[in-house]
Design a protein around this motif. Structure first.
Motif, mmCIF file in Angstrom:
data_model
loop_
_atom_site.group_PDB
_atom_site.id
_atom_site.type_symbol
_atom_site.label_atom_id
_atom_site.label_comp_id
_atom_site.label_asym_id
_atom_site.label_seq_id
_atom_site.Cartn_x
_atom_site.Cartn_y
_atom_site.Cartn_z
ATOM 1 N N LYS A 232 0.832 -1.201 0.000
ATOM 2 C CA LYS A 232 0.000 0.000 0.000
ATOM 3 C C LYS A 232 0.866 1.251 0.000
ATOM 4 C CE LYS A 232 -3.926 -2.140 2.381
ATOM 5 N NZ LYS A 232 -4.849 -2.068 3.538
ATOM 6 N N LYS A 235 2.482 3.514 3.138
ATOM 7 C CA LYS A 235 2.680 2.681 4.323
ATOM 8 C C LYS A 235 3.874 1.760 4.121
ATOM 9 C CE LYS A 235 -2.125 2.515 5.905
ATOM 10 N NZ LYS A 235 -3.239 1.626 6.342
ATOM 11 N N ASP A 236 4.577 1.447 5.220
ATOM 12 C CA ASP A 236 5.669 0.490 5.142
ATOM 13 C C ASP A 236 5.134 -0.862 4.694
ATOM 14 O OD1 ASP A 236 7.487 2.377 5.969
ATOM 15 O OD2 ASP A 236 7.436 1.773 8.083
ATOM 16 N N GLN A 241 -0.539 -6.926 3.305
ATOM 17 C CA GLN A 241 -1.124 -5.982 2.349
ATOM 18 C C GLN A 241 -1.329 -6.603 0.966
ATOM 19 O OE1 GLN A 241 1.858 -2.955 2.424
ATOM 20 N NE2 GLN A 241 1.313 -2.206 4.469
#
Length: 275
Positions: A232, A235-236, A241
């Motif tokens: 995403k 975001k890290d 994800q």
């Protein structure tokens, strides 16, 4: 025979014929209406019906082709233990192995009530051979078992992450979303890293790779690669994800008792049984 009798017989005959073929009047009426129609109109109806039939056949073929993925691919770097794991899953026996230069495949029956059977395929781990074999089998993958050498993972983390990045940004794999099982092998060795630690370090490394690869693509105006963004934006990176199911598990193809003992692969077998 008198006229009344003859008339009665004819009426009964007509009633019998009507009972035998009650739809005949309707069919004759329909045929008459069809004959009265414009030929161009009739051709249009025939073409429309043909289009519907062809579309149905195409959809059936397309949907069927998406559900025939029945291969479980064993992938990973050289010496990660793929080939021994391949042997253990199939026969349970220990087998001395050497670096593979071609693929090996065999039917694998899962340990569940359904008794599902998949084609287990061991792909070469050498970096010069991986692309061609991955290209050959990726479309058939129902699951990918990515084997990691947990004992020397710290030295190979960059190479493991780069291989995983290639897999996860592949357009075919991204579309088909096969299950990804990261098998943290060689847990019988004292210095082996845990599955949790391997996942955490890979997420950090993949996050760095995502930045550098995205920057490289941008500098070349998107002419390289498929442009798939991993995870995403903003975001890290985390494996949670991804659109496909990812599971990290620990195993040992060699086993804690060496060549004479059993392998410790129950967690992998349970995961394969859920496919």
């Amino acid at each position: 025979m008198d006229a009344g009798s003859t008339g009665g017989n004819m009426g009964e005959k007509a009633d019998t014929e009507m009972a035998e073929n009650p739809f005949e009047p309707y069919i004759e009426s329909l045929l008459q209406k069809v004959e009265e129609q414009d030929p161009v109109f009739l051709i249009g109806i025939i073409v429309a019906l043909a289009v519907v039939v062809i579309t149905c056949v195409f959809l059936k073929y397309f949907l069927t082709s998406k559900t025939v993925r029945s291969a479980v691919l064993l992938v990973g770097l050289c010496d990660s233990g793929k080939t021994l794991l391949f042997s253990r899953l199939l026969s349970g026996k220990f087998k001395r192995t050497q670096t593979s230069i071609t693929d090996s495949s065999a039917p694998y029956k899962t340990k569940n009530d359904r008794g599902s059977t998949w084609t287990l395929i061991d792909l070469p781990g050498h970096d010069s051979l991986r692309p061609q074999y991955l290209e050959k089998f990726k479309s058939a993958a129902r699951a990918i078992v990515f084997v990691v050498d947990s004992a020397i993972f710290q030295k190979e983390v960059r190479d493991v992450a780069e291989f995983l990045y290639v897999l996860l940004t592949d357009t075919v794999i991204s579309r088909n979303t096969p299950t990804l099982l990261v098998a943290c092998n060689k847990q019988d060795i004292t210095m082996a890293k845990s599955a949790k630690l391997i996942q955490q370090q890979l997420e950090k490394e993949m996050n760095t790779l995502r930045v550098t690869r995205s920057a490289a693509l941008s500098s070349q105006d998107g002419l390289v690669g498929g442009g798939l963004y991993l995870g995403k934006k903003g975001k890290d990176f985390e494996f949670s994800q991804l659109p496909l199911k990812v599971e990290f598990l620990e195993c040992s193809a060699r086993g804690s008792k060496g060549e004479e003992g059993d392998a410790d692969i129950e967690s992998l077998e349970k995961s394969l049984a859920k496919l």
